[in-house]
Scaffold this motif. Structure first.
Motif, PDB file in Angstrom:
ATOM      1  N   UNK A 208      48.263 -10.938  40.128  1.00 22.22           N
ATOM      2  CA  UNK A 208      47.104 -10.243  40.689  1.00 22.22           C
ATOM      3  C   UNK A 208      47.427  -9.460  41.946  1.00 22.22           C
ATOM      4  N   UNK A 209      48.463  -9.865  42.650  1.00 17.66           N
ATOM      5  CA  UNK A 209      48.835  -9.141  43.845  1.00 17.66           C
ATOM      6  C   UNK A 209      47.828  -9.290  44.969  1.00 17.66           C
ATOM      7  N   UNK A 210      47.787  -8.273  45.835  1.00 19.52           N
ATOM      8  CA  UNK A 210      46.950  -8.287  47.028  1.00 19.52           C
ATOM      9  C   UNK A 210      45.807  -7.300  46.867  1.00 19.52           C
ATOM     10  N   UNK A 211      44.639  -7.664  47.361  1.00 17.05           N
ATOM     11  CA  UNK A 211      43.466  -6.797  47.273  1.00 17.05           C
ATOM     12  C   UNK A 211      43.719  -5.458  47.957  1.00 17.05           C
ATOM     13  N   UNK A 212      43.142  -4.410  47.404  1.00 18.50           N
ATOM     14  CA  UNK A 212      43.320  -3.057  47.935  1.00 18.50           C
ATOM     15  C   UNK A 212      42.862  -2.954  49.394  1.00 18.50           C
ATOM     16  N   UNK A 213      41.822  -3.702  49.742  1.00 18.02           N
ATOM     17  CA  UNK A 213      41.307  -3.663  51.112  1.00 18.02           C
ATOM     18  C   UNK A 213      42.414  -4.002  52.105  1.00 18.02           C
ATOM     19  N   UNK A 214      43.176  -5.057  51.823  1.00 17.70           N
ATOM     20  CA  UNK A 214      44.260  -5.440  52.712  1.00 17.70           C
ATOM     21  C   UNK A 214      45.340  -4.355  52.756  1.00 17.70           C
ATOM     22  N   UNK A 215      45.732  -3.845  51.596  1.00 21.57           N
ATOM     23  CA  UNK A 215      46.806  -2.861  51.537  1.00 21.57           C
ATOM     24  C   UNK A 215      46.436  -1.587  52.287  1.00 21.57           C
ATOM     25  N   UNK A 216      45.176  -1.188  52.194  1.00 22.30           N
ATOM     26  CA  UNK A 216      44.737   0.046  52.867  1.00 22.30           C
ATOM     27  C   UNK A 216      44.619  -0.124  54.376  1.00 22.30           C
ATOM     28  N   UNK A 217      44.328  -1.344  54.827  1.00 24.64           N
ATOM     29  CA  UNK A 217      44.072  -1.554  56.252  1.00 24.64           C
ATOM     30  C   UNK A 217      45.177  -2.307  56.979  1.00 24.64           C
TER      31      UNK A 217
END
Length: 253
Positions: A208-217
């Motif tokens: 599943x990896x990491x949520x986009x929110x974390x990656x973007x911020x």
């Protein structure tokens, strides 16, 4: 059954898991209802039984002696050593800025595929000096007995909180933490960069990896460089261990 036992029963198995809980006062509010001890092994567990007797007044549990067959029927594993604890659920509070300690190291874990991998990650993170773990609402603490065994009791010793990714980013930003995500795209090597506490490290599961929110911020995406031409990925628990110990190494002074 007592009124305060009308919740999901959690079975902790073995001295390591049980002592971790009983030594987590102020961190973990999991109630303990009763301890089961195998009569045939009680002589070999004398010092631990004295410890259980000393903690009985604080936790209010019963101590029951029984036979090995009853222990085996109750247990889910085979490494219990003849001692089981029937417990209730633990409160995992919602994350707020008041709970965040200054200049420390926290980890957000999401998307892990099984309780053993999750427990293994908690064991390593606790050993690396992580101050607390933040989890999504859906997590493996509903399998607390398995997680406690897999983590060598670390799951019962660690402060745990829950928050969705948006809330976690907001709270740690307000606490002046930098946010690091484990990943490959647009990443920097964890070994070639210096990262100073306070840090929130985000580690995701293999699928599943990491949520986009974390990656973007995130402030940085960090990767683990390999010593060979390996095209695969480490397990999430292995990645969490390597990253956490490298961050600890960089900040141990």
């Amino acid at each position: 059954m007592k009124a305060n036992e009308l919740t999901t029963t959690v079975l902790l198995e073995g001295m390591t898991s049980i002592s971790a809980l009983l030594n987590s006062s102020g961190i973990n509010d999991r109630p303990v209802f009763r301890i089961w001890i195998d009569n045939e092994r009680s002589d070999k567990r004398a010092s631990f039984i004295r410890f259980l007797e000393a903690k009985k007044a604080e936790y209010g549990y019963e101590i029951n002696y029984t036979d090995s067959k009853t222990i085996a029927e109750r247990a889910t594993g085979t490494t219990h050593g003849g001692i089981l604890a029937e417990c209730g659920e633990r409160t995992i509070p919602a994350l707020t800025i008041d709970q965040i300690r200054k200049n420390r190291f926290y980890v957000y874990l999401e998307g892990m595929e099984d309780p053993y991998n999750f427990g293994s990650a908690l064991r390593s993170l606790y050993a690396a000096g992580v101050c607390g773990i933040v989890l999504p609402e859906r997590n493996w603490m509903n399998a607390a007995g398995i997680v406690a065994r897999a983590s060598a009791g670390a799951s019962e010793r660690l402060p745990l909180y829950h928050a969705d990714p948006e809330t976690a980013v907001s709270v740690f930003r307000c606490a002046d933490y930098q946010i690091l995500c484990a990943g490959i795209r647009d990443s920097v090597s964890i070994y070639d960069n210096q990262f100073s506490y306070p840090i929130l490290l985000v580690v995701g599961g293999e699928k599943r990896g990491i949520s986009r929110v974390f990656l973007e911020k995130a402030d940085k995406i960090v990767r683990i460089d390999y010593g060979s031409d390996f095209r695969g990925s480490l397990s999430s628990s292995s990645s969490a261990a390597v990253l956490a110990f490298e961050l600890y190494r960089q900040n141990r002074s």
